[in-house]
Design a protein around this motif. Structure first.
Motif, PDB file in Angstrom:
ATOM      1  N   UNK A  46      31.028  33.452  36.252  1.00 26.40           N
ATOM      2  CA  UNK A  46      31.790  35.021  36.193  1.00 26.40           C
ATOM      3  C   UNK A  46      30.868  36.211  35.293  1.00 26.40           C
ATOM      4  N   UNK A  47      30.223  35.513  34.122  1.00 25.24           N
ATOM      5  CA  UNK A  47      29.553  36.429  33.401  1.00 25.24           C
ATOM      6  C   UNK A  47      28.315  36.866  34.022  1.00 25.24           C
TER       7      UNK A  47
ATOM      8  N   UNK B 155      27.505  36.813  37.313  1.00 27.44           N
ATOM      9  CA  UNK B 155      27.865  37.634  38.569  1.00 27.44           C
ATOM     10  C   UNK B 155      28.164  39.199  37.922  1.00 27.44           C
ATOM     11  N   UNK B 156      28.946  39.264  36.980  1.00 31.89           N
ATOM     12  CA  UNK B 156      29.380  40.704  36.511  1.00 31.89           C
ATOM     13  C   UNK B 156      27.962  41.402  36.032  1.00 31.89           C
ATOM     14  N   UNK B 157      27.063  40.660  35.404  1.00 34.10           N
ATOM     15  CA  UNK B 157      25.903  41.397  34.953  1.00 34.10           C
ATOM     16  C   UNK B 157      24.783  41.507  35.697  1.00 34.10           C
ATOM     17  N   UNK B 158      24.771  40.870  36.852  1.00 34.21           N
ATOM     18  CA  UNK B 158      23.518  40.606  37.677  1.00 34.21           C
ATOM     19  C   UNK B 158      23.746  40.840  39.055  1.00 34.21           C
ATOM     20  N   UNK B 159      25.010  40.509  39.755  1.00 40.28           N
ATOM     21  CA  UNK B 159      25.392  40.775  40.911  1.00 40.28           C
ATOM     22  C   UNK B 159      25.271  39.327  41.747  1.00 40.28           C
ATOM     23  N   UNK B 160      25.142  39.428  43.008  1.00 43.64           N
ATOM     24  CA  UNK B 160      25.100  38.192  43.805  1.00 43.64           C
ATOM     25  C   UNK B 160      24.124  37.321  43.804  1.00 43.64           C
ATOM     26  N   UNK B 161      23.027  37.909  43.988  1.00 47.97           N
ATOM     27  CA  UNK B 161      21.886  36.743  43.779  1.00 47.97           C
ATOM     28  C   UNK B 161      21.740  35.887  42.580  1.00 47.97           C
ATOM     29  N   UNK B 162      21.989  36.331  41.353  1.00 49.64           N
ATOM     30  CA  UNK B 162      22.186  35.725  40.227  1.00 49.64           C
ATOM     31  C   UNK B 162      23.091  34.680  39.988  1.00 49.64           C
TER      32      UNK B 162
ATOM     33  N   UNK C  14      36.207  16.664  43.630  1.00 49.93           N
ATOM     34  CA  UNK C  14      34.626  16.944  43.370  1.00 49.93           C
ATOM     35  C   UNK C  14      34.243  18.374  44.075  1.00 49.93           C
ATOM     36  N   UNK C  15      34.696  18.308  45.515  1.00 54.79           N
ATOM     37  CA  UNK C  15      34.207  19.200  46.485  1.00 54.79           C
ATOM     38  C   UNK C  15      35.224  20.466  46.174  1.00 54.79           C
ATOM     39  N   UNK C  16      36.327  20.145  45.771  1.00 55.84           N
ATOM     40  CA  UNK C  16      37.252  21.309  45.423  1.00 55.84           C
ATOM     41  C   UNK C  16      36.723  22.037  44.047  1.00 55.84           C
ATOM     42  N   UNK C  17      36.319  21.339  43.372  1.00 55.10           N
ATOM     43  CA  UNK C  17      35.601  21.762  41.932  1.00 55.10           C
ATOM     44  C   UNK C  17      34.429  22.853  42.456  1.00 55.10           C
ATOM     45  N   UNK C  18      33.591  22.217  43.211  1.00 54.68           N
ATOM     46  CA  UNK C  18      32.512  22.837  43.551  1.00 54.68           C
ATOM     47  C   UNK C  18      32.730  24.283  44.590  1.00 54.68           C
ATOM     48  N   UNK C  19      33.747  24.147  45.222  1.00 59.38           N
ATOM     49  CA  UNK C  19      34.379  25.290  45.944  1.00 59.38           C
ATOM     50  C   UNK C  19      34.771  26.215  44.935  1.00 59.38           C
ATOM     51  N   UNK C  20      35.491  25.626  43.851  1.00 56.74           N
ATOM     52  CA  UNK C  20      35.745  26.894  42.903  1.00 56.74           C
ATOM     53  C   UNK C  20      34.550  27.753  42.252  1.00 56.74           C
ATOM     54  N   UNK C  21      33.368  27.142  41.978  1.00 51.92           N
ATOM     55  CA  UNK C  21      32.249  27.624  41.533  1.00 51.92           C
ATOM     56  C   UNK C  21      31.871  28.624  42.445  1.00 51.92           C
ATOM     57  N   UNK C  22      31.714  28.145  43.784  1.00 53.69           N
ATOM     58  CA  UNK C  22      31.207  28.887  44.762  1.00 53.69           C
ATOM     59  C   UNK C  22      32.022  30.020  45.194  1.00 53.69           C
ATOM     60  N   UNK C  23      33.272  29.977  45.198  1.00 52.54           N
ATOM     61  CA  UNK C  23      34.254  30.923  45.446  1.00 52.54           C
ATOM     62  C   UNK C  23      33.995  32.116  44.319  1.00 52.54           C
ATOM     63  N   UNK C  24      34.309  31.746  42.953  1.00 52.78           N
ATOM     64  CA  UNK C  24      34.128  32.641  41.930  1.00 52.78           C
ATOM     65  C   UNK C  24      32.642  33.460  42.046  1.00 52.78           C
ATOM     66  N   UNK C  25      31.745  32.618  42.308  1.00 53.05           N
ATOM     67  CA  UNK C  25      30.529  33.145  42.206  1.00 53.05           C
ATOM     68  C   UNK C  25      30.311  34.288  43.268  1.00 53.05           C
TER      69      UNK C  25
ATOM     70  N   UNK D 218      31.543  41.711  44.856  1.00 54.97           N
ATOM     71  CA  UNK D 218      32.268  42.676  43.983  1.00 54.97           C
ATOM     72  C   UNK D 218      31.244  43.615  43.248  1.00 54.97           C
ATOM     73  N   UNK D 219      30.527  42.944  42.442  1.00 52.72           N
ATOM     74  CA  UNK D 219      29.718  43.689  41.556  1.00 52.72           C
ATOM     75  C   UNK D 219      28.619  44.296  42.310  1.00 52.72           C
ATOM     76  N   UNK D 220      27.967  43.519  43.625  1.00 53.37           N
ATOM     77  CA  UNK D 220      27.031  44.305  44.096  1.00 53.37           C
ATOM     78  C   UNK D 220      27.654  45.290  45.187  1.00 53.37           C
ATOM     79  N   UNK D 221      28.663  45.308  45.667  1.00 55.36           N
ATOM     80  CA  UNK D 221      29.300  46.315  46.242  1.00 55.36           C
ATOM     81  C   UNK D 221      29.626  47.656  45.353  1.00 55.36           C
ATOM     82  N   UNK D 222      29.845  47.340  44.009  1.00 56.48           N
ATOM     83  CA  UNK D 222      30.122  48.552  43.259  1.00 56.48           C
ATOM     84  C   UNK D 222      28.884  49.023  42.622  1.00 56.48           C
TER      85      UNK D 222
END
Length: 728
Positions: free
Chosen positions: A368-369, A371-378, A410-421, A427-431
């Motif tokens: 989360x941090x 993504x907020x600081x650097x956007x989509x790529x990072x 396991x896949x649910x946890x990975x999906x959560x990481x991907x979803x949050x990222x 959102x940050x990139x668009x902003x």
């Protein structure tokens, strides 16, 4: 006149600006500084840092109402035009069309543009005339030929007077290594750096090199002519590369000359016929290749010395490698910080896995941090790293890779990481994108506002200045116009006579005197005056007896009698011709309230106007000297003598300046012998000439009948009888 010069900070443009400025015109410049340098222009002017194809150029035309447009902004490298033809066309075609459009829309009197010998391509018949078939072999030549066609059509459609000049190889100070004449500047730079000169071929290939100041003067002459169409601009002489090297070797010893293979596509010989431009512009090149190269070399050497001085004074510049490393580090910095944050996350996760803090998934905070600081790529990189760490944790717990592929948690946890990222990163990139777009819009609005504010400020300054001039000068515009008309004579006597009237009219003074200065600058002779009684005005002045005259002749500056000394005029100014003082003009009788800085400046401007008119008259006399005198003698032709006599009569009618006209009766002596005897005993302000009956006359300036006896004794000769035929 208001003269707009596009590319005015460049090589040719800066010299053209110098020429028009010296002639007293207001200079405006448009230049994007792609090759130009602002330091090339040192006088007061108005500059706009823009490309000629920019739409904001319309504001400049709308605000200034130009009389002349000289379009020199262009992409000038043939090699660059081959590599990037679209960039070449954008500058050389779109930019020209934009300037044509704006010039026609705002009723510019004349549009002068730079074409090139490149439009001709390969030609067998030399010298090349303007009527030769054009077949350019490079995109640069094509764009220049297109510009000629556009200009011709604009003249036909909109009545815009267009003048195109096909330059040969231009060289001179301020030139870089680009363009068609760059070989000389390349040689100059290598000569100064004590590097070998590289010659492609045997060096016998020739070009038509023209010095840049000759080009600038031709453009100025073209601006003041009624001509339009296409003209070659050259010296009509072939100069080989070996000849250039030889001249440079005389200026400074050369390290080495290296001859290599001829380049593909190079032509052997090129020379343009300049007959038409010399005839229609009354122009001819002044500088030989030797003179031009010496002036160019002096400029390059001086510039090199200044650069070395600046470097030794501590001017430190970053190398290209340092700049690249710095830019690369800036690009890698977000990834480096991301990895550092991940290492911290991994340490916290693995250290406190079995503690009460282990229930908190630090990886979610990390993603989360980032993504907020650097956007989509990072954020995506953080997801990948966090997923890898999660897999490593499972392996430490005894799980194997295959069993993980069947674990839905396991896949649910990975999906959560991907979803949050993705959500946070997107959102940050668009902003950030929206913010950048808004910042760009704000920047464009601010840039336009600043541009319009500068234009508005300039217009206000001009308006305020005009109002102040009108308030202070009354009807000075009409007087200055009349003064200009009065000073248009090509006879110095008439200019001096008109100068008295001009000064009295503009300065509102009752007393004016003009004294000529002898070649040794030791004596002054009275030439014209007004407002003085002839008894009190000395007809000659010894310079050493008057401190103010000594100061003027030494400094060339105006003398202001601030101490109000009785025997000295209030203001005295030198009249210049060819960097020497030809005469001095003095005024007296100003009212106390008129003895101000404004009137001092007005007097300076008026004297400059007189100097300019006098220089033109002297130049004309120098050029026509063989036609003014009877062949092999010092006798003025009858028509020339009559013009001078008329000016003396006019001076007497207007200012009561006396003159004495003597007629010579000859016996046993020829006209030429008599003229030689009399001329040797006359002052600089006296004349010997013929009347329409081929009789010899002597015209004595500032001389009355009372002064005739000593003069007749001085001129006495057994075979010459002189008698006064008119005395005013």
């Amino acid at each position: 006149m208001k003269v707009l010069i596009t590319g005015g900070y460049g090589f040719i443009g800066s010299h053209v600006a110098d020429r028009f400025h010296k002639e007293g015109h207001d200079i405006y410049i448009i230049d994007n500084l792609s090759t130009g340098k602002k330091e090339n222009i040192t006088f007061k002017h108005k500059g706009y840092i823009l490309s000629v194809e920019d739409s904001k150029c319309a504001e400049i035309f709308r605000s200034n109402k130009f009389d002349i447009v000289v379009h020199l902004a262009a992409q000038v490298s043939v090699a660059h035009s081959v590599a990037q033809p679209t960039v070449d066309a954008e500058s050389n075609v779109l930019g020209l069309v934009n300037m044509l459009n704006l010039s026609a829309e705002h009723h510019v009197k004349k549009f002068i543009y730079a074409s090139s010998a490149a439009v001709y391509g390969l030609q067998e018949q030399l010298p090349i005339t303007e009527d030769a078939h054009c077949s350019p072999i490079s995109p640069y030549g094509i764009s220049k030929l297109s510009g000629e066609l556009y200009s011709s059509k604009w003249e036909e459609l909109y009545g815009l007077s267009t003048l195109g000049l096909r330059f040969s190889n231009v060289y001179g100070p301020r030139q870089d290594g680009l363009g068609e004449g760059g070989v000389i500047s390349i040689f100059m730079n290598r000569m100064i750096a004590e590097q070998p000169l590289l010659v492609y071929g045997d060096g016998e290939q020739t070009r038509d090199f023209i010095y840049v100041e000759d080009v600038a003067y031709a453009i100025y002459r073209g601006a003041n002519s009624y001509q339009s169409g296409i003209y070659n601009l050259s010296v009509n002489q072939q100069t080989s590369v070996n000849r250039i090297i030889s001249v440079l070797g005389e200026i400074q010893p050369l390290k080495e000359v290296v001859y290599t293979e001829k380049r593909v596509g190079d032509i052997d010989h090129s020379v343009l016929d300049n007959t038409r431009v010399m005839r229609d512009f009354d122009w001819s090149p002044l500088y030989t290749i030797e003179e031009g190269l010496k002036r160019t070399a002096h400029s390059f050497i001086q510039q090199s010395a200044e650069q070395q001085t600046a470097a030794s004074a501590g001017a430190v510049l970053k190398s290209p490698m340092q700049i690249k490393l710095q830019e690369g580090f800036k690009r890698l910095l977000p990834s480096i910080e991301n990895i550092v944050a991940f290492l911290l996350t991994a340490w916290l996760t693995l250290t406190y896995a079995n503690s009460s803090y282990g229930a908190i998934d630090v990886k979610l905070f990390y993603i989360t941090i980032i993504g907020i600081l650097y956007g989509n790529r990072q954020a995506i990189l953080a997801v990948v790293l966090s997923s890898g760490l999660y897999v490593y944790q499972k392996l430490l717990d005894g799980r194997d890779i295959i069993s993980l592929t069947y674990d839905t948690d396991f896949f649910f946890q990975i999906a959560i990481y991907l979803f949050i990222g993705l959500v946070v990163g997107y959102s940050i990139e668009r902003k950030n994108t929206i913010i950048q777009q808004q910042e760009q819009k704000v920047s464009e609005v601010n840039e336009r506002y600043e541009f319009l504010e500068n234009v508005y400020t300039e217009v206000r300054e001009v308006k305020d200045e005009l109002q102040l001039r009108i308030l202070n000068s009354g009807d000075s515009y009409g007087k200055i116009y009349a003064a200009t008309k009065e000073l248009e004579s090509l006879e110095p006597e008439q200019v001096f006579n008109a100068a008295v009237t001009v000064v009295k009219s503009i300065m509102h003074v009752p007393k004016v005197t003009i004294y000529t200065v002898n070649p040794q600058q030791s004596y002054l002779r009275l030439l014209a005056s007004s407002g003085y009684s002839l008894d009190t005005l000395p007809k000659s002045l010894k310079v050493s007896d008057h401190h103010y005259l000594t100061m003027i002749l030494q400094t060339g500056e105006i003398y202001i009698n601030r101490q109000l000394e009785d025997s000295i005029p209030l203001m005295v100014a030198p009249i210049m011709h060819k960097d020497r003082i030809a005469a001095v003009i003095a005024i007296d009788g100003l009212t106390f309230e008129s003895f101000s800085l404004y009137h001092q400046n007005l007097f300076r401007i008026t004297v400059d106007l007189i100097s300019s008119a006098l220089s033109k008259a002297f130049t004309y006399i120098d050029a026509t000297e063989s036609q003014r005198y009877m062949e092999g003698s010092t006798l003025l032709q009858a028509d020339i003598f009559q013009e001078i006599l008329n000016s003396k009569i006019q001076a007497f009618d207007q200012h009561q300046v006396p003159f004495l006209l003597l007629k010579a009766e000859l016996s046993n002596i020829t006209l030429i012998e008599a003229a030689m005897h009399v001329s040797s005993k006359l002052r600089e302000t006296d004349y010997v000439g013929l009347n329409k009956n081929n009789e010899m006359l002597v015209l004595l300036s500032n001389t009355s009948i009372e002064d005739s006896n000593p003069i007749l004794q001085r001129l006495a000769h057994a075979s010459i009888e002189l008698r006064a035929v008119r005395e005013e």
